[in-house]
Design a protein around this motif. Sequence first.
Motif, PDB file in Angstrom:
ATOM      1  N   ILE A  35       0.819  -1.222   0.000  1.00 24.75           N
ATOM      2  CA  ILE A  35       0.000   0.000   0.000  1.00 24.75           C
ATOM      3  C   ILE A  35       0.852   1.270   0.000  1.00 24.75           C
ATOM      4  O   ILE A  35       0.336   2.368   0.176  1.00 24.75           O
ATOM      5  CB  ILE A  35      -0.956   0.036   1.230  1.00 24.75           C
ATOM      6  CG1 ILE A  35      -0.148  -0.098   2.544  1.00 24.75           C
ATOM      7  CG2 ILE A  35      -2.023  -1.037   1.137  1.00 24.75           C
ATOM      8  CD1 ILE A  35      -0.955   0.238   3.788  1.00 24.75           C
ATOM      9  N   GLY A  36       2.155   1.112  -0.196  1.00 25.03           N
ATOM     10  CA  GLY A  36       3.050   2.275  -0.144  1.00 25.03           C
ATOM     11  C   GLY A  36       2.669   3.309  -1.199  1.00 25.03           C
ATOM     12  O   GLY A  36       2.423   2.962  -2.356  1.00 25.03           O
ATOM     13  N   GLY A  38       4.330   6.527  -0.736  1.00 22.61           N
ATOM     14  CA  GLY A  38       5.319   7.568  -0.445  1.00 22.61           C
ATOM     15  C   GLY A  38       6.402   7.570  -1.519  1.00 22.61           C
ATOM     16  O   GLY A  38       6.334   6.812  -2.489  1.00 22.61           O
ATOM     17  N   VAL A  43       5.476  -0.559   1.640  1.00 24.87           N
ATOM     18  CA  VAL A  43       4.650  -0.736   2.843  1.00 24.87           C
ATOM     19  C   VAL A  43       3.645  -1.853   2.544  1.00 24.87           C
ATOM     20  O   VAL A  43       2.873  -1.754   1.589  1.00 24.87           O
ATOM     21  CB  VAL A  43       3.891   0.560   3.225  1.00 24.87           C
ATOM     22  CG1 VAL A  43       3.038   0.336   4.474  1.00 24.87           C
ATOM     23  CG2 VAL A  43       4.868   1.720   3.460  1.00 24.87           C
ATOM     24  N   ILE A  56       1.456  -3.979   9.870  1.00 23.88           N
ATOM     25  CA  ILE A  56       2.133  -3.267   8.764  1.00 23.88           C
ATOM     26  C   ILE A  56       3.612  -3.647   8.761  1.00 23.88           C
ATOM     27  O   ILE A  56       4.267  -3.677   9.810  1.00 23.88           O
ATOM     28  CB  ILE A  56       1.997  -1.738   8.947  1.00 23.88           C
ATOM     29  CG1 ILE A  56       0.559  -1.276   8.788  1.00 23.88           C
ATOM     30  CG2 ILE A  56       2.924  -0.976   7.987  1.00 23.88           C
ATOM     31  CD1 ILE A  56      -0.044  -1.355   7.402  1.00 23.88           C
ATOM     32  N   ASP A 113      -0.986  -1.383  12.662  1.00 19.09           N
ATOM     33  CA  ASP A 113      -1.754  -0.984  11.472  1.00 19.09           C
ATOM     34  C   ASP A 113      -2.690   0.162  11.851  1.00 19.09           C
ATOM     35  O   ASP A 113      -3.530   0.030  12.742  1.00 19.09           O
ATOM     36  CB  ASP A 113      -2.561  -2.187  10.967  1.00 19.09           C
ATOM     37  CG  ASP A 113      -3.372  -1.843   9.732  1.00 19.09           C
ATOM     38  OD1 ASP A 113      -3.119  -0.780   9.122  1.00 19.09           O
ATOM     39  OD2 ASP A 113      -4.254  -2.644   9.376  1.00 19.09           O
ATOM     40  N   SER A 115      -4.837   1.604   9.742  1.00 18.46           N
ATOM     41  CA  SER A 115      -5.793   1.776   8.629  1.00 18.46           C
ATOM     42  C   SER A 115      -7.164   2.296   9.053  1.00 18.46           C
ATOM     43  O   SER A 115      -7.971   2.661   8.206  1.00 18.46           O
ATOM     44  CB  SER A 115      -5.967   0.460   7.864  1.00 18.46           C
ATOM     45  OG  SER A 115      -4.724   0.043   7.381  1.00 18.46           O
ATOM     46  N   ILE A 119      -4.706   9.415   6.240  1.00 22.64           N
ATOM     47  CA  ILE A 119      -3.570  10.345   6.126  1.00 22.64           C
ATOM     48  C   ILE A 119      -4.124  11.773   6.127  1.00 22.64           C
ATOM     49  O   ILE A 119      -5.055  12.092   5.383  1.00 22.64           O
ATOM     50  CB  ILE A 119      -2.766  10.040   4.839  1.00 22.64           C
ATOM     51  CG1 ILE A 119      -1.974   8.729   4.985  1.00 22.64           C
ATOM     52  CG2 ILE A 119      -1.838  11.192   4.461  1.00 22.64           C
ATOM     53  CD1 ILE A 119      -0.788   8.771   5.949  1.00 22.64           C
TER      54      ILE A 119
HETATM   55  N1  LIG Z   1       1.355   2.138  10.324  1.00 20.18           N
HETATM   56  C1  LIG Z   1       0.655   2.231   9.192  1.00 20.18           C
HETATM   57  N2  LIG Z   1      -0.624   1.800   9.139  1.00 20.18           N
HETATM   58  C2  LIG Z   1      -1.350   1.864   7.998  1.00 20.18           C
HETATM   59  N3  LIG Z   1      -0.857   2.347   6.834  1.00 20.18           N
HETATM   60  C3  LIG Z   1       0.394   2.810   6.817  1.00 20.18           C
HETATM   61  C4  LIG Z   1       1.229   2.774   7.995  1.00 20.18           C
HETATM   62  N4  LIG Z   1       2.429   3.293   7.660  1.00 20.18           N
HETATM   63  C5  LIG Z   1       2.355   3.647   6.366  1.00 20.18           C
HETATM   64  N5  LIG Z   1       1.138   3.368   5.851  1.00 20.18           N
HETATM   65  C6  LIG Z   1       0.675   3.619   4.468  1.00 20.18           C
HETATM   66  O1  LIG Z   1       1.780   3.623   3.594  1.00 20.18           O
HETATM   67  C7  LIG Z   1       1.907   4.916   2.984  1.00 20.18           C
HETATM   68  C8  LIG Z   1       3.381   5.251   2.833  1.00 20.18           C
HETATM   69  O2  LIG Z   1       3.956   5.293   4.117  1.00 20.18           O
HETATM   70  P1  LIG Z   1       5.141   6.278   4.474  1.00 20.18           P
HETATM   71  O3  LIG Z   1       5.643   5.927   5.818  1.00 20.18           O
HETATM   72  O4  LIG Z   1       4.698   7.676   4.237  1.00 20.18           O
HETATM   73  O5  LIG Z   1       6.191   5.840   3.343  1.00 20.18           O
HETATM   74  P2  LIG Z   1       7.428   6.611   2.694  1.00 20.18           P
HETATM   75  O6  LIG Z   1       8.527   6.523   3.707  1.00 20.18           O
HETATM   76  O7  LIG Z   1       7.729   5.858   1.445  1.00 20.18           O
HETATM   77  O8  LIG Z   1       6.980   8.035   2.462  1.00 20.18           O
HETATM   78  C9  LIG Z   1       1.140   5.883   3.862  1.00 20.18           C
HETATM   79  O9  LIG Z   1       0.671   6.987   3.125  1.00 20.18           O
HETATM   80  C10 LIG Z   1       0.010   4.998   4.366  1.00 20.18           C
HETATM   81  O10 LIG Z   1      -1.006   4.934   3.405  1.00 20.18           O
END
Ligand SMILES: Nc1ncnc2c1ncn2[C@@H]1O[C@H](COP(=O)(O)OP(=O)(O)O)[C@@H](O)[C@H]1O
Length: 402
Positions: A35-36, A38, A43, A56, A113, A115, A119
């Motif tokens: 679901i990443g 970023g 992720v 996660i 998690d 979810s 965000i």
């Molecule tokens: N603990 C978590 N629980 C649920 N979803 C998560 C969690 N951490 C990250 N995500 C999902 O993964 C996406 C990317 O995570 P992030 O930490 O921002 O990655 P990056 O370091 O690549 O920017 C987030 O926008 C979110 O949708």
Amino acid sequence: MAANYKALTEDTAMEYVKKNLDIFSEEAVLRCKEIGDGNLNLVFRVWEEISSKSIILKQALPYARIVGEAMPVTLDRARIESEALMLQGELCPALTPKVYRFDRDLYLTVMEDLSDHIILRKGLIEGKEYPNFAENIGEFMAYTLFFTSDLGMDQVRKKQLQKKFINPELCKITEDLVFSEPYFDAAGNKIEPHLLDRVEENWKNKDLIKEVAILKEGFMTKAQALIHGDLHTGSIFVTEKSTKVIDPEFAFYGPMGFDIGAIIGNFILNYAAQPAYMEKDQQKLQHYRSYLLESIRKIWQEFYKEFIELWEIHVKAPIESSNLYKEVYMRNLFEDTLGYAGCKMIRRIYGLAGVADIDNIKELVKRSRAQMLALDIGEMLILKRREIKDIDEVIEKIKSFD
Ligand SMILES: Nc1ncnc2c1ncn2[C@@H]1O[C@H](COP(=O)(O)OP(=O)(O)O)[C@@H](O)[C@H]1O
Ligand SMILES: CSC[C@H]1O[C@H](OP(=O)(O)O)[C@H](O)[C@@H]1O
């Protein structure tokens, strides 16, 4: 790279969970989705339908996801992130996801998690309001910054912590993408044709470049506290009641104002974008923009209040108890906050990594309006930060651009 490192897939992520974690029963039928979204990492969400248990797994890739293998980035960022999450978790347990494990071979963090949260950036784009957010983030910043600074911790331990969180490669990304590349014709910039004249103005603006150079120097030399390092609205999960700060892989000992500025700058980016989303309902637009500006005011005020309270309770040394020193310290912090907010805004308009609030605006004319407004406000914050009296004046100045 560790010999045993391998980037996971959805299948191998499930295998990893079964083999290494005792969260699910042996017979559990697991599902997994990457679901990443970023710029850097993978992720995986792993869950079991019938028990609704989930977890996660966040894994660093040996490069930046947004660019690919052409931009190698140290895997050590995963260690920094998991250690920063654990430290922030000790200081602000309610505002941080739980970390269950860090795998040093796979550069993988197993965490709670979230979810059931959203965000913050997504929520703001949808025009949602979060009544507890300003207070929560003010508290997060006050506690994490105060208790990792020379004011709130033993000075020898602070230097040891500084060593552990030396994060040169990720800092270099920020130095390049936030403070350098937006101010010359760098290959990584993504300049839409309609912005070119405005961007060229920035490249020629000697005052702006001088001020950004001063802010960059502060970023590189002011080891004030263990900062999150990338505290934008995409690094925060929210519900109406709850706030959880994620993704501190850019953490290092830097200027506190970089965190406060990141959050304020990203609220202003949303403010600049909202006319494009709410154009058809002017009343709603006005209401929402007031909410955003009020949030900015409250974020600063809550941070200020909590930080000063911690200072008054915990600092006993005569030198650092000086009220005049407190005033100078908080004034410098305010000016840093405004300057860094401005830098964080400008880089998102035409630098390598954009921002959904503005990039999602489909119509060119509306996107252009939002971009120009963000550039103008960003520039004002950088250039006028020393003259601006207080946060109320910041709000008035933002409003005056309409
Ligand atoms: N603990 C978590 N629980 C649920 N979803 C998560 C969690 N951490 C990250 N995500 C999902 O993964 C996406 C990317 O995570 P992030 O930490 O921002 O990655 P990056 O370091 O690549 O920017 C987030 O926008 C979110 O949708
Ligand atoms: C090549 S990294 C670009 C950009 O991505 C990081 O943010 P995030 O992964 O949270 O979207 C950070 O802001 C970097 O500057």
